[in-house]
Scaffold this motif. Structure first.
Motif, PDB file in Angstrom:
ATOM      1  N   UNK A  50      74.675 -23.596 -55.795  1.00 11.01           N
ATOM      2  CA  UNK A  50      74.253 -24.859 -56.422  1.00 11.01           C
ATOM      3  C   UNK A  50      74.245 -25.949 -55.361  1.00 11.01           C
ATOM      4  N   UNK A  51      73.100 -26.624 -55.264  1.00  8.95           N
ATOM      5  CA  UNK A  51      72.950 -27.752 -54.353  1.00  8.95           C
ATOM      6  C   UNK A  51      72.825 -29.018 -55.189  1.00  8.95           C
ATOM      7  N   UNK A 103      73.755 -16.625 -48.030  1.00 12.62           N
ATOM      8  CA  UNK A 103      74.786 -17.059 -47.091  1.00 12.62           C
ATOM      9  C   UNK A 103      74.201 -18.022 -46.064  1.00 12.62           C
ATOM     10  N   UNK A 104      73.040 -17.672 -45.532  1.00 19.06           N
ATOM     11  CA  UNK A 104      72.389 -18.503 -44.521  1.00 19.06           C
ATOM     12  C   UNK A 104      71.922 -19.815 -45.138  1.00 19.06           C
ATOM     13  N   UNK A 105      71.341 -19.739 -46.318  1.00 21.74           N
ATOM     14  CA  UNK A 105      70.887 -20.946 -47.006  1.00 21.74           C
ATOM     15  C   UNK A 105      72.058 -21.891 -47.251  1.00 21.74           C
ATOM     16  N   UNK A 106      73.187 -21.343 -47.673  1.00 25.15           N
ATOM     17  CA  UNK A 106      74.381 -22.157 -47.909  1.00 25.15           C
ATOM     18  C   UNK A 106      74.860 -22.813 -46.617  1.00 25.15           C
ATOM     19  N   UNK A 107      74.897 -22.058 -45.539  1.00 20.85           N
ATOM     20  CA  UNK A 107      75.356 -22.605 -44.262  1.00 20.85           C
ATOM     21  C   UNK A 107      74.450 -23.736 -43.792  1.00 20.85           C
ATOM     22  N   UNK A 108      73.140 -23.545 -43.920  1.00 18.27           N
ATOM     23  CA  UNK A 108      72.190 -24.562 -43.474  1.00 18.27           C
ATOM     24  C   UNK A 108      72.283 -25.810 -44.355  1.00 18.27           C
ATOM     25  N   UNK A 112      73.678 -29.511 -43.134  1.00 15.32           N
ATOM     26  CA  UNK A 112      72.825 -30.694 -43.324  1.00 15.32           C
ATOM     27  C   UNK A 112      73.537 -31.734 -44.166  1.00 15.32           C
ATOM     28  N   UNK A 113      74.237 -31.294 -45.207  1.00 21.10           N
ATOM     29  CA  UNK A 113      74.970 -32.208 -46.069  1.00 21.10           C
ATOM     30  C   UNK A 113      76.085 -32.920 -45.320  1.00 21.10           C
ATOM     31  N   UNK A 114      76.794 -32.198 -44.448  1.00 17.96           N
ATOM     32  CA  UNK A 114      77.854 -32.823 -43.657  1.00 17.96           C
ATOM     33  C   UNK A 114      77.275 -33.832 -42.687  1.00 17.96           C
ATOM     34  N   UNK A 115      76.121 -33.518 -42.091  1.00 18.80           N
ATOM     35  CA  UNK A 115      75.476 -34.455 -41.169  1.00 18.80           C
ATOM     36  C   UNK A 115      75.060 -35.720 -41.890  1.00 18.80           C
ATOM     37  N   UNK A 116      74.526 -35.566 -43.096  1.00 19.72           N
ATOM     38  CA  UNK A 116      74.113 -36.712 -43.885  1.00 19.72           C
ATOM     39  C   UNK A 116      75.319 -37.571 -44.255  1.00 19.72           C
ATOM     40  N   UNK A 117      76.397 -36.930 -44.702  1.00 15.82           N
ATOM     41  CA  UNK A 117      77.606 -37.662 -45.095  1.00 15.82           C
ATOM     42  C   UNK A 117      78.196 -38.412 -43.891  1.00 15.82           C
ATOM     43  N   UNK A 118      78.202 -37.787 -42.724  1.00 10.33           N
ATOM     44  CA  UNK A 118      78.729 -38.411 -41.526  1.00 10.33           C
ATOM     45  C   UNK A 118      77.900 -39.627 -41.149  1.00 10.33           C
TER      46      UNK A 118
END
Length: 125
Positions: A50-51, A103-108, A112-118
């Motif tokens: 879930x995204x 797994x790959x989709x989740x990692x990507x 991206x979500x962490x980069x956006x939050x940062x």
């Protein structure tokens, strides 16, 4: 070489019918969507992700268009886009034999979500 990179990331299994030359472009489209909209990533089960996306009609339209095209070449994906109560979620499901693609989709998406939050944390209010 590009195909090898995409396949090494687990993104495009043999069941994918997208032409090899187009696969890196599709990955880039998903990366851009993730970078601009992902606010949360949850793995509901091994075959389901879930995204939580930034709410807005433009984000919903973009996610719907991209996932519709992806379903056309990778029919093993099930995408459910939900707009409700001021939230936008994208559920992604795959059969067990394609869990490594998830797994790959989740990692990507997570990266991206962490980069956006940062980036948002560093912006002045």
């Amino acid at each position: 070489m590009t195909q090898d990179i995409v396949l090494d990331q687990g993104w495009a299994p043999p069941a994918c019918t997208l032409p090899t030359a187009d696969q890196p472009l599709r990955v880039a489209e998903f990366d851009a969507l993730f970078a601009e909209t992902v606010q949360g990533v949850r793995r509901e089960e091994r075959e389901r992700l879930r995204l939580e996306l930034a709410f807005g009609p433009e984000h919903a339209a973009r996610a719907a268009e991209l996932t519709a095209r992806e379903s056309g070449c990778c029919s093993f994906f099930t995408f459910i886009l939900t707009v409700a109560g001021g939230s936008l979620t994208l559920d992604v499901a795959v059969p067990p034999e394609h869990a490594e693609v998830l797994d790959v989709l989740q990692a990507r998406a997570g990266a991206a979500g962490r980069s956006t939050a940062s980036a948002e944390a560093g912006r002045p209010a």
